[in-house]
Design an enzyme around this catalytic site. Structure first.
Site, PDB file in Angstrom:
ATOM      1  N   HIS A  17      14.763  26.134 -37.007  1.00  0.00           N
ATOM      2  CA  HIS A  17      15.239  26.082 -38.393  1.00  0.00           C
ATOM      3  C   HIS A  17      16.652  26.684 -38.495  1.00  0.00           C
ATOM      4  O   HIS A  17      17.531  26.123 -39.141  1.00  0.00           O
ATOM      5  CB  HIS A  17      14.311  26.899 -39.308  1.00  0.00           C
ATOM      6  CG  HIS A  17      12.943  26.327 -39.489  1.00  0.00           C
ATOM      7  ND1 HIS A  17      11.791  27.063 -39.320  1.00  0.00           N
ATOM      8  CD2 HIS A  17      12.530  25.083 -39.843  1.00  0.00           C
ATOM      9  CE1 HIS A  17      10.744  26.313 -39.565  1.00  0.00           C
ATOM     10  NE2 HIS A  17      11.152  25.104 -39.871  1.00  0.00           N
ATOM     11  N   LYS A  41      -1.667  25.284 -50.154  1.00  0.00           N
ATOM     12  CA  LYS A  41      -1.636  25.812 -48.780  1.00  0.00           C
ATOM     13  C   LYS A  41      -1.102  27.240 -48.807  1.00  0.00           C
ATOM     14  O   LYS A  41       0.076  27.461 -49.145  1.00  0.00           O
ATOM     15  CB  LYS A  41      -0.711  24.907 -47.950  1.00  0.00           C
ATOM     16  CG  LYS A  41      -1.021  24.899 -46.479  1.00  0.00           C
ATOM     17  CD  LYS A  41      -0.223  23.807 -45.797  1.00  0.00           C
ATOM     18  CE  LYS A  41       0.031  24.136 -44.352  1.00  0.00           C
ATOM     19  NZ  LYS A  41       1.106  23.339 -43.780  1.00  0.00           N
ATOM     20  N   ARG A  90      13.188  16.453 -34.338  1.00  0.00           N
ATOM     21  CA  ARG A  90      12.925  16.894 -32.964  1.00  0.00           C
ATOM     22  C   ARG A  90      12.645  15.735 -32.027  1.00  0.00           C
ATOM     23  O   ARG A  90      12.770  15.866 -30.821  1.00  0.00           O
ATOM     24  CB  ARG A  90      11.735  17.851 -32.949  1.00  0.00           C
ATOM     25  CG  ARG A  90      12.003  19.167 -33.614  1.00  0.00           C
ATOM     26  CD  ARG A  90      10.747  19.931 -33.909  1.00  0.00           C
ATOM     27  NE  ARG A  90       9.960  19.264 -34.926  1.00  0.00           N
ATOM     28  CZ  ARG A  90       8.918  19.815 -35.565  1.00  0.00           C
ATOM     29  NH1 ARG A  90       8.524  21.030 -35.247  1.00  0.00           N
ATOM     30  NH2 ARG A  90       8.275  19.143 -36.486  1.00  0.00           N
ATOM     31  N   SER A 127       6.613  25.779 -36.369  1.00  0.00           N
ATOM     32  CA  SER A 127       6.032  27.008 -36.915  1.00  0.00           C
ATOM     33  C   SER A 127       4.536  27.057 -36.612  1.00  0.00           C
ATOM     34  O   SER A 127       4.007  28.113 -36.254  1.00  0.00           O
ATOM     35  CB  SER A 127       6.247  27.078 -38.432  1.00  0.00           C
ATOM     36  OG  SER A 127       7.609  27.143 -38.735  1.00  0.00           O
TER      37      SER A 127
END
Ligand code: PNS
Length: 157
Positions: A17, A41, A90, A127
């Site tokens: 990040h 969440k 990614r 993460s």
């Protein structure tokens, strides 16, 4: 003045990040790092902790501010006067998912998404994976900014 929004869950912020935010700060005058308020969440870190950690690790980046948002990202972008959303990608799986969101966001308000390819040495980071490894005692300290590594170690006891 060019303004971009860099949105995400950031639970917690990783070196991946930070890489994307840092590179975005060289492309735009202002980068608003926006942590999603997701009532469905809970996350490991609460919103305030994520915001504080992001503020700490981006403190030396010019033009970067950190805040939270709820609702539609495009509405938040309009409030901020942002002309672009910045996302790191990614690999192919990210592109598949991110492309769909970018096209939806553009169709809603015309805001464009700028994709930054993650630096190759960081492209395996997420993460979720970092939390999973850390929960089982793996060493993830090299994958996180030092302040985040300390906070994660404290959180997991
Ligand atoms: O770090 P993440 O979890 O991949 O970030 C996803 C995020 C926050 C960018 C995405 O879930 C989002 O934009 N949520 C806000 C709600 C919204 O605008 N949904 C429509 C997307 S097309």
């Amino acid at each position: 003045m060019s303004i971009a929004v860099c949105p995400g869950s950031f639970d917690p912020p990783t070196l991946g990040h930070l890489d994307v935010i840092g590179r975005a700060s060289r492309l735009f005058d202002t980068v608003v790092v926006a942590v999603l308020v997701n009532p469905d969440k809970a996350g490991l870190f609460d919103l305030q902790e994520r915001q504080d950690l992001l503020a700490e690790v981006t403190a030396d980046l010019p033009g970067v501010t950190v805040t939270t948002f709820s609702g539609l990202l495009v509405d938040f972008c309009r409030e901020q006067g942002a002309e672009a959303i910045v996302k790191g990608v990614r690999g192919a799986a990210d592109v598949d998912y991110e492309l769909q969101m970018a096209q939806m966001n553009r169709s809603l308000t015309g805001v464009d998404t700028v994709f930054l390819p993650t630096s190759p040495q960081l492209s395996y980071l997420s993460s979720s994976l970092i939390k999973q490894v850390a929960r089982y005692g793996g060493d993830v300290s090299e994958l996180l900014p030092p302040a985040v590594a300390r906070a994660l170690a404290a959180k997991l006891g």
